[in-house]
Design a protein around this motif. Sequence first.
Motif: not given
Length: 389
Positions: A355-360, A362-363, A382-388
Motif C-alpha cells: 500500500l505504501q513504501d516506507d523505510i521502517n 521495509l526493514h 533492504r536494497r529497496n529500502a536503501a533506494k528510498l
Amino acid sequence: MVRALVYLIIILLGLCISPFLVGSKGYLYLAIGDYQIETSIVFAIIALIIFYSLLQLVEFVVVWFLNMVLSSRYLPERWRKKAARKHTLLGALALAEEDWPAAEKAMAKGAEKGEIPALNLFAAARAAHHQNNIQARDEYLAKAQLEPQAEKAARTTRTRYLLQQGDLVAAREELDKLNPTSKSKLPILKLAIDLYQAQQDWQSLKLLLPIVNKKHVLDDDAFSALSLKTNTALLSQAAKANEQELEKCWHWLTRGERKQAEYIALYAIGLSRFERKDEAVKMLLKQVKASPSAPVLNALSQVLTPADVEAKKQLLALEPQYENSVDYQICLAKLYQQNHDYHQAKIWWQKACYLQDDINSLHALADAQEHLGELNRALQTRRNAAKLI
C-alpha cells in the motif's frame, strides 16, 4: 499690498497738509530746569520722528547683539547635537548593511547628545549582540532602561537576546518580571511561547494557551500545532508520573480535545501502565471501530499482549473494512511480531509495503524474512529500502 496702500494714504495726506504747515509753522516753548528750548511745531515733530527712529534702531542693535552673545554660549552644544545626528545616520546605514562594528560605534556616539538616546542605545545593543559582545550589549540596555518609557522594551529586548544566547534561566527571570498576561503586548507573548517551549515548561504554556488564542498571537494552524504539542507533552509526562497526574491532565483537556485520537492514544497507554489495561483496550477498540487513525492503532500495538486473544479477534474482524489502511496493516504486523509469529508478521508487513513504501516497514519486513530464513529476499528488501533514502 495693504501696507503700500497705507503708506500712499499717509503721503497724500502729507501733501495735502504741508501747505498749511508751511504757512503756519506755530511756536513751541519747552523749559526743563535751567534749559529752555524755543522752536517751531514742524521742527519739533520732525525731531521727534528722527528721535523715535534712532531709538528703534538702537533697540534693534542691542537685541541683535544680545541674541548673538547668548547664542554663542551654546555653540558647542549645537555642534555636539549636529554631530550626534550625523553619527545616528551613519549608524543606521551601517545597520542596514549589517556592518555591526561600525553600527555599534556610530550609534553609541550618537546616543551621547542624540534627540532620542534610547533609540541609539537599542541599536547599539543589537549590533553588540550580533558581535557576541555580551557585556557591551547589557550595558547599552541598562542605560536605555533608565528611560521610564523604555523600561519594558529594554526587558523585552534583553529576554529575546538571552533566549537567542541560550541562557534560558536568565531569560526566564527577565520574562517573569514582564509577567505575561492578557494585557501584555504580542512580542512578550511570543517570547513567552518560545521560552516555555525551550524550557519544556508545558504547564506554564498550557496556562498561556487561552490568552494566545484570544489575542490571535498565532494563526489557526500554528495554534493547533502548539496545542497538540503541549497537551501531548503533558499527557506523556503524566503517564510516566502516576495515575492521579494522568487523570488530572486528562480532565484538563476540553471536551473536544478528549475526542482527539492523539490524546486518546496517550491516555490509553497511560492507563495500561496503571493496571487499567481493560479500560484502555476498550477505549482504543471503540475508537478504531469509529475511524482508524495512526495514533490509536499504534497505541493498540503497544497495549495489546499475546494474552489479549479476544481483542485481536475484534481487530481482525475489521480487516474487510480497513484493507486499504496502511496503519491497520502495520498494527497487525507488530502484534504478530510480538508473538514471534514471523510468518503472519511477514504477510501483514507485505500488505503494508504494497500500500505504501516506507523505510521502517521495509526493514521490519526484512527482519521477518530473515527470521524465516529467506535471506536473499531480505537482502533485496533492504536494497529497496536503501533506494528510498
